[in-house]
Motif scaffolding. Structure first.
Motif, PDB file in Angstrom:
ATOM      1  N   GLN A  90      34.379  31.630  44.027  1.00 34.31           N
ATOM      2  CA  GLN A  90      35.719  31.629  44.609  1.00 34.31           C
ATOM      3  C   GLN A  90      36.676  31.034  43.581  1.00 34.31           C
ATOM      4  N   PRO A  91      37.965  31.381  43.655  1.00 37.54           N
ATOM      5  CA  PRO A  91      38.918  30.723  42.763  1.00 37.54           C
ATOM      6  C   PRO A  91      38.832  29.204  42.922  1.00 37.54           C
ATOM      7  N   LEU A 133      39.258  30.589  37.530  1.00 39.68           N
ATOM      8  CA  LEU A 133      40.623  30.825  37.985  1.00 39.68           C
ATOM      9  C   LEU A 133      40.745  32.127  38.772  1.00 39.68           C
ATOM     10  N   TYR A 134      40.420  33.242  38.116  1.00 40.18           N
ATOM     11  CA  TYR A 134      40.541  34.548  38.767  1.00 40.18           C
ATOM     12  C   TYR A 134      39.814  35.601  37.947  1.00 40.18           C
ATOM     13  N   GLU A 135      39.678  36.778  38.558  1.00 37.82           N
ATOM     14  CA  GLU A 135      39.046  37.918  37.899  1.00 37.82           C
ATOM     15  C   GLU A 135      40.023  39.076  38.007  1.00 37.82           C
ATOM     16  N   ASP A 136      40.277  39.749  36.892  1.00 41.00           N
ATOM     17  CA  ASP A 136      41.297  40.798  36.882  1.00 41.00           C
ATOM     18  C   ASP A 136      40.741  42.219  36.808  1.00 41.00           C
ATOM     19  N   THR A 190      33.395  36.457  49.309  1.00 38.53           N
ATOM     20  CA  THR A 190      33.514  36.874  47.913  1.00 38.53           C
ATOM     21  C   THR A 190      33.028  38.303  47.681  1.00 38.53           C
TER      22      THR A 190
END
Length: 116
Positions: A37-38, A4-7, A87
């Motif tokens: 990638q997301p 999903l994502y990286e925070d 990325t």
């Protein structure tokens, strides 16, 4: 699983069948994150039910966002230059690769395979 994502501290994933979400500490999968990638589909390996690592596909397709232009007339074989992918990953590519090109790369070996 779907990335999903990286925070900044954790990478977040979702099981596309159950919609269960979980996080993996960024430090455990930092190398793999540079090729994800997301919405990318990856295999997440778990130990005792806890996610521990990520296995990427044998190749991924990413776009070049930064690279030096090739020198016209430079025909020496196997000459490469660095290219930064969308990325943030950096791989060595042939001189004919330009910004905007889409590449197939091997994330495990961190190497260029071909243009797509």
């Amino acid at each position: 699983m779907q990335f999903l994502y990286e925070d900044g501290t954790e990478a977040h994933f979702m099981d596309p069948e159950t919609y269960d979400q979980f996080a993996v500490p960024r430090g455990e999968i930092a190398d793999e994150l540079t090729f994800m990638q997301p919405n990318a589909t990856v295999q997440v390996l778990a130990v005792n039910g806890k996610p521990s690592s990520v296995q990427l596909p044998a190749s991924v397709e990413l776009s070049v966002v930064e690279t030096e232009p090739g020198v016209k007339g430079d025909t020496v074989s196997n000459v490469t230059k660095p290219a930064t992918l969308e990325t943030g990953a950096v791989v060595q590519v042939p001189l004919f690769v330009n910004v905007g090109d889409r590449l197939k790369v091997d994330p495990k070996e961190k190497r260029y395979i071909s243009r797509v």
